[in-house]
Scaffold this motif. Structure first.
Motif, PDB file in Angstrom:
ATOM      1  N   LYS A 168       0.890  -1.272   0.153  1.00  0.00           N
ATOM      2  CA  LYS A 168      -0.004   0.085   0.091  1.00  0.00           C
ATOM      3  C   LYS A 168       0.847   1.181   0.094  1.00  0.00           C
ATOM      4  O   LYS A 168       0.263   2.378  -0.625  1.00  0.00           O
ATOM      5  CB  LYS A 168      -1.082  -0.027   1.159  1.00  0.00           C
ATOM      6  CG  LYS A 168      -1.705  -1.104   1.388  1.00  0.00           C
ATOM      7  CD  LYS A 168      -2.883  -0.872   2.270  1.00  0.00           C
ATOM      8  CE  LYS A 168      -4.187  -1.996   2.299  1.00  0.00           C
ATOM      9  NZ  LYS A 168      -3.625  -3.542   2.164  1.00  0.00           N
ATOM     10  N   LYS A 169       2.053   1.111   0.540  1.00  0.00           N
ATOM     11  CA  LYS A 169       2.948   2.321   0.602  1.00  0.00           C
ATOM     12  C   LYS A 169       4.522   1.568   0.363  1.00  0.00           C
ATOM     13  O   LYS A 169       4.858   0.776   1.185  1.00  0.00           O
ATOM     14  CB  LYS A 169       2.740   2.818   2.099  1.00  0.00           C
ATOM     15  CG  LYS A 169       3.670   4.345   2.426  1.00  0.00           C
ATOM     16  CD  LYS A 169       3.260   4.750   3.636  1.00  0.00           C
ATOM     17  CE  LYS A 169       3.868   6.165   3.766  1.00  0.00           C
ATOM     18  NZ  LYS A 169       4.104   6.801   5.192  1.00  0.00           N
ATOM     19  N   LEU A 170       5.019   2.416  -0.636  1.00  0.00           N
ATOM     20  CA  LEU A 170       6.500   1.903  -1.056  1.00  0.00           C
ATOM     21  C   LEU A 170       7.339   2.964  -0.972  1.00  0.00           C
ATOM     22  O   LEU A 170       7.261   4.092  -1.448  1.00  0.00           O
ATOM     23  CB  LEU A 170       6.301   1.464  -2.546  1.00  0.00           C
ATOM     24  CG  LEU A 170       7.391   1.140  -3.247  1.00  0.00           C
ATOM     25  CD1 LEU A 170       8.184  -0.257  -2.591  1.00  0.00           C
ATOM     26  CD2 LEU A 170       7.349   0.619  -4.740  1.00  0.00           C
ATOM     27  N   MET A 171       8.675   2.685  -0.651  1.00  0.00           N
ATOM     28  CA  MET A 171       9.890   3.676  -0.610  1.00  0.00           C
ATOM     29  C   MET A 171      10.663   3.086  -1.878  1.00  0.00           C
ATOM     30  O   MET A 171      11.179   1.908  -1.800  1.00  0.00           O
ATOM     31  CB  MET A 171      10.406   3.524   0.554  1.00  0.00           C
ATOM     32  CG  MET A 171      12.001   4.333   0.448  1.00  0.00           C
ATOM     33  SD  MET A 171      11.978   5.876  -0.173  1.00  0.00           S
ATOM     34  CE  MET A 171      11.373   6.700   1.340  1.00  0.00           C
ATOM     35  N   ILE A 172      11.081   3.826  -2.775  1.00  0.00           N
ATOM     36  CA  ILE A 172      12.101   3.587  -3.863  1.00  0.00           C
ATOM     37  C   ILE A 172      13.312   4.255  -3.673  1.00  0.00           C
ATOM     38  O   ILE A 172      13.260   5.436  -3.517  1.00  0.00           O
ATOM     39  CB  ILE A 172      11.357   3.545  -5.243  1.00  0.00           C
ATOM     40  CG1 ILE A 172      10.149   2.688  -5.496  1.00  0.00           C
ATOM     41  CG2 ILE A 172      12.309   3.240  -6.307  1.00  0.00           C
ATOM     42  CD1 ILE A 172       9.579   3.077  -6.872  1.00  0.00           C
ATOM     43  N   VAL A 173      14.436   3.541  -3.557  1.00  0.00           N
ATOM     44  CA  VAL A 173      15.850   4.219  -3.230  1.00  0.00           C
ATOM     45  C   VAL A 173      16.542   4.120  -4.504  1.00  0.00           C
ATOM     46  O   VAL A 173      16.625   3.148  -5.106  1.00  0.00           O
ATOM     47  CB  VAL A 173      16.483   3.545  -2.280  1.00  0.00           C
ATOM     48  CG1 VAL A 173      17.708   4.033  -1.808  1.00  0.00           C
ATOM     49  CG2 VAL A 173      15.634   3.312  -0.826  1.00  0.00           C
ATOM     50  N   GLY A 174      16.650   5.319  -5.402  1.00  0.00           N
ATOM     51  CA  GLY A 174      17.403   5.562  -6.387  1.00  0.00           C
ATOM     52  C   GLY A 174      16.615   6.378  -7.455  1.00  0.00           C
ATOM     53  O   GLY A 174      15.295   5.952  -7.688  1.00  0.00           O
ATOM     54  N   GLY A 175      17.368   7.125  -8.219  1.00  0.00           N
ATOM     55  CA  GLY A 175      16.574   7.987  -9.064  1.00  0.00           C
ATOM     56  C   GLY A 175      16.954   7.623 -10.464  1.00  0.00           C
ATOM     57  O   GLY A 175      16.525   8.530 -11.596  1.00  0.00           O
ATOM     58  N   GLY A 176      17.426   6.574 -11.026  1.00  0.00           N
ATOM     59  CA  GLY A 176      17.638   6.174 -12.224  1.00  0.00           C
ATOM     60  C   GLY A 176      16.235   5.713 -12.996  1.00  0.00           C
ATOM     61  O   GLY A 176      15.413   5.725 -12.341  1.00  0.00           O
ATOM     62  N   TYR A 177      16.618   5.045 -14.065  1.00  0.00           N
ATOM     63  CA  TYR A 177      15.458   4.785 -14.954  1.00  0.00           C
ATOM     64  C   TYR A 177      14.714   3.811 -14.260  1.00  0.00           C
ATOM     65  O   TYR A 177      13.385   3.520 -14.376  1.00  0.00           O
ATOM     66  CB  TYR A 177      15.847   4.349 -16.327  1.00  0.00           C
ATOM     67  CG  TYR A 177      16.646   2.975 -16.807  1.00  0.00           C
ATOM     68  CD1 TYR A 177      15.794   1.913 -16.833  1.00  0.00           C
ATOM     69  CD2 TYR A 177      17.854   2.847 -16.527  1.00  0.00           C
ATOM     70  CE1 TYR A 177      16.411   0.878 -17.101  1.00  0.00           C
ATOM     71  CE2 TYR A 177      18.684   1.588 -16.719  1.00  0.00           C
ATOM     72  CZ  TYR A 177      17.657   0.591 -17.141  1.00  0.00           C
ATOM     73  OH  TYR A 177      18.587  -0.675 -17.141  1.00  0.00           O
ATOM     74  N   ILE A 178      15.448   2.733 -13.829  1.00  0.00           N
ATOM     75  CA  ILE A 178      14.799   1.628 -13.144  1.00  0.00           C
ATOM     76  C   ILE A 178      13.686   2.051 -12.064  1.00  0.00           C
ATOM     77  O   ILE A 178      12.646   1.548 -11.871  1.00  0.00           O
ATOM     78  CB  ILE A 178      15.483   0.301 -12.594  1.00  0.00           C
ATOM     79  CG1 ILE A 178      16.304  -0.347 -13.583  1.00  0.00           C
ATOM     80  CG2 ILE A 178      14.972  -0.427 -11.646  1.00  0.00           C
ATOM     81  CD1 ILE A 178      17.433  -1.084 -13.317  1.00  0.00           C
ATOM     82  N   GLY A 179      14.226   2.927 -10.922  1.00  0.00           N
ATOM     83  CA  GLY A 179      13.450   3.593  -9.873  1.00  0.00           C
ATOM     84  C   GLY A 179      12.455   4.374 -10.236  1.00  0.00           C
ATOM     85  O   GLY A 179      11.257   3.997  -9.785  1.00  0.00           O
ATOM     86  N   CYS A 180      12.534   5.220 -11.457  1.00  0.00           N
ATOM     87  CA  CYS A 180      11.550   6.032 -12.021  1.00  0.00           C
ATOM     88  C   CYS A 180      10.499   5.252 -12.852  1.00  0.00           C
ATOM     89  O   CYS A 180       9.264   5.443 -12.422  1.00  0.00           O
ATOM     90  CB  CYS A 180      12.128   7.138 -12.753  1.00  0.00           C
ATOM     91  SG  CYS A 180      13.034   8.283 -11.907  1.00  0.00           S
ATOM     92  N   GLU A 181      10.774   4.436 -13.481  1.00  0.00           N
ATOM     93  CA  GLU A 181       9.937   3.270 -14.114  1.00  0.00           C
ATOM     94  C   GLU A 181       9.041   2.627 -13.042  1.00  0.00           C
ATOM     95  O   GLU A 181       7.589   2.558 -13.274  1.00  0.00           O
ATOM     96  CB  GLU A 181      10.454   2.393 -15.139  1.00  0.00           C
ATOM     97  CG  GLU A 181      11.290   2.880 -16.143  1.00  0.00           C
ATOM     98  CD  GLU A 181      12.133   1.900 -17.077  1.00  0.00           C
ATOM     99  OE1 GLU A 181      12.107   2.117 -18.257  1.00  0.00           O
ATOM    100  OE2 GLU A 181      12.371   1.077 -16.559  1.00  0.00           O
ATOM    101  N   PHE A 182       9.464   2.079 -11.905  1.00  0.00           N
ATOM    102  CA  PHE A 182       8.696   1.245 -11.051  1.00  0.00           C
ATOM    103  C   PHE A 182       7.984   2.250 -10.042  1.00  0.00           C
ATOM    104  O   PHE A 182       6.830   1.916  -9.648  1.00  0.00           O
ATOM    105  CB  PHE A 182       9.700   0.584 -10.250  1.00  0.00           C
ATOM    106  CG  PHE A 182       9.888  -0.776 -10.759  1.00  0.00           C
ATOM    107  CD1 PHE A 182       8.945  -1.688 -10.988  1.00  0.00           C
ATOM    108  CD2 PHE A 182      11.178  -1.473 -10.935  1.00  0.00           C
ATOM    109  CE1 PHE A 182       9.073  -3.034 -11.536  1.00  0.00           C
ATOM    110  CE2 PHE A 182      11.488  -2.524 -11.667  1.00  0.00           C
ATOM    111  CZ  PHE A 182      10.407  -3.307 -11.909  1.00  0.00           C
ATOM    112  N   ALA A 183       8.357   3.785  -9.940  1.00  0.00           N
ATOM    113  CA  ALA A 183       7.684   4.681  -9.090  1.00  0.00           C
ATOM    114  C   ALA A 183       6.328   4.814 -10.136  1.00  0.00           C
ATOM    115  O   ALA A 183       5.295   4.858  -9.348  1.00  0.00           O
ATOM    116  CB  ALA A 183       8.496   5.992  -9.147  1.00  0.00           C
ATOM    117  N   GLY A 184       6.391   4.834 -11.578  1.00  0.00           N
ATOM    118  CA  GLY A 184       5.212   5.172 -12.046  1.00  0.00           C
ATOM    119  C   GLY A 184       4.443   4.002 -11.938  1.00  0.00           C
ATOM    120  O   GLY A 184       3.140   4.107 -12.095  1.00  0.00           O
TER     121      GLY A 184
END
Length: 452
Positions: A168-184
């Protein structure tokens, strides 16, 4: 000396399988060892399942858009188990296709870990040993996990596809393409998403204006981005994961995803023991023809740390095959390779960024940002970005960046023109296709700024 095989490939990803198939089809005796699943990172743990998750995450927005256009229906919650079951079936189908096509070409497949014993000898995990005239290492890479205490509480991208339930609530560590794709992806599927990134902006290495545009859009869609912040402490609290960042921010999450880069999967293969040189990051050092310091051993794909893209590994495999088995020395052309990040919105790019162009000399920057017709009709505020960099003297197009729906599809076509050396006048001479977003590629008449 008589060898068991003409070529032994270690690694069943896209690059290794392509090299094995081409060589076997030529009548050579070829074997391949894969310790996990045929298809490698892209098919099993990367591009394919990720893109399917991107599709799944976009349907909620599409449904809301449809309602703005007059459709009347209720959209229920996302069913992760149902999607996951279908996903695994599709990955199984693709894995089987990789294996079947390789075997049809004449490749012998060993489902086992393989290590090097000497310049011509491979040992499998069960103790079997084989000799080969040539050995190709195509073992790819794996996600990096920082050496933080309790880092094992987090997951990596490989784990996403086998999750039991959606957080329900997720923290993503890292601002590269993998992190940003999974954020979306997670944001689109209904998860509350926050990101910790060390730098001041996401997507380091891409065009500054474009990555700022993507970041703004991600925030508008509900993703929280904590810049200049890295996790310093993690611990389990009340069934959740408590995280404290270097900025002082602390919060609890249902899950943490490490998206902190990838490393070559070269440890424990016996490479250095037989004389193969690795760089400080663990990537295998090769020459222009993918040959290592040991003449009989070659390497390609993500494990050599050049351009870590599946189509690049496949092209490298073709060049390797032509060079070693076709008598046609062939170098890989790494110039003007198009790429895309399947963020939301997408970003596609080919050639230089504005920052790179600024360093090379006088450059004209053409750019436009606008609300696309489909979104504007529904009252959406998100804008798309088109950007073209042109050499001021030769008028040759140096780079193109697109941010918006279907950016990846558009950049593939633009890349053909850029690769051919098209000038701005070549684009201008092309009649616009209306009404489309892509027509902006040929209607940007005046530069917005000049880089001297």
């Amino acid at each position: 000396m008589a060898f068991d095989y003409d070529l032994f490939v270690i690694g069943g990803g896209s690059g290794g399988v392509r090299a094995a198939r081409l060589t076997a089809q030529d009548g050579h005796k070829v074997a391949l060892a894969e310790e996990s699943r045929m298809g490698g990172t892209c098919v099993i743990r990367g591009c394919v399942p990720k893109k399917l998750m991107v599709y799944a995450s976009e349907y909620k927005e599409s449904a809301e858009l449809a309602q703005s256009y007059g459709w009347d229906f209720d959209l229920g919650p996302f069913d992760w188990p149902k999607f996951q079951q279908h996903l695994e079936s599709e990955l199984g189908r693709l894995e089987n296709a990789y294996e079947t096509n390789a075997e049809k070409a004449g490749v012998t497949i060993y489902k086992s870990r393989a290590v090097l014993k000497d310049a011509h000898t491979i040992e499998l995990a069960d103790g079997q040993t084989f000799t080969s005239k040539h050995i190709l290492v195509a073992v790819g890479g794996h996600p990096n996990v920082p050496g933080l205490e309790n880092a094992d509480l987090g997951m990596v991208s490989d784990d996403v596809f086998t999750m039991r339930e959606m957080p329900k609530k997720l923290m993503i560590v890292g601002g590269g393409y993998i992190g940003c794709e999974f954020a979306g992806i997670f944001n689109g599927l209904g998860t509350e998403v926050s990101m910790f990134i060390r730098k001041a902006q996401i997507l380091r290495g891409f065009d500054d204006e474009a990555r700022g545009h993507v970041a703004d859009c991600m925030k508008m869609r509900g993703v929280t981005i904590h810049t200049g912040c890295s996790p310093t402490e993690m611990e389990k609290r009340n069934g959740r994961i408590w995280v404290k960042g270097s900025s002082g921010h602390e919060e609890e999450f249902d899950a943490v995803l490490w998206a902190t880069g990838r490393n070559p999967s070269t440890k424990g293969l016996g490479l250095e023991e037989v004389g193969v040189r690795l760089d400080r990051g663990g990537a295998i050092e090769v020459d222009d023809h993918f040959q290592t310091a040991v003449p009989s051993i070659y390497a390609l794909g993500d494990c050599i740390g050049r351009v870590e893209l599946t189509p690049v590994a496949i092209r490298e495999a073709v060049a390797f095959h032509k060079t070693v088995f076709g008598g046609e020395p062939t170098k890989m052309d790494y110039d003007l390779i198009p790429s895309a990040t399947f963020t939301q919105p997408e970003m596609g790019t080919v050639g230089m960024t504005e920052e790179q162009a600024e360093e090379r000399g006088p450059t004209l920057v053409y750019a436009t940002a606008f609300r696309p017709m489909q979104m504007a009709f529904a009252g959406g505020e998100e804008r798309v970005l088109f950007k073209m960099l042109v050499d001021k003297e030769t008028r040759k197009v140096l780079g193109v960046t697109i941010v918006g729906p279907h950016a990846a599809e558009m950049i593939q076509m633009a890349a053909v023109a850029v690769k051919m050396g098209a000038t701005k006048e070549d684009f201008d001479a092309t009649v616009a296709l209306h009404p489309t977003m892509a027509e902006e590629m040929v209607t940007m008449k005046e530069p917005v700024r000049t880089l001297d």
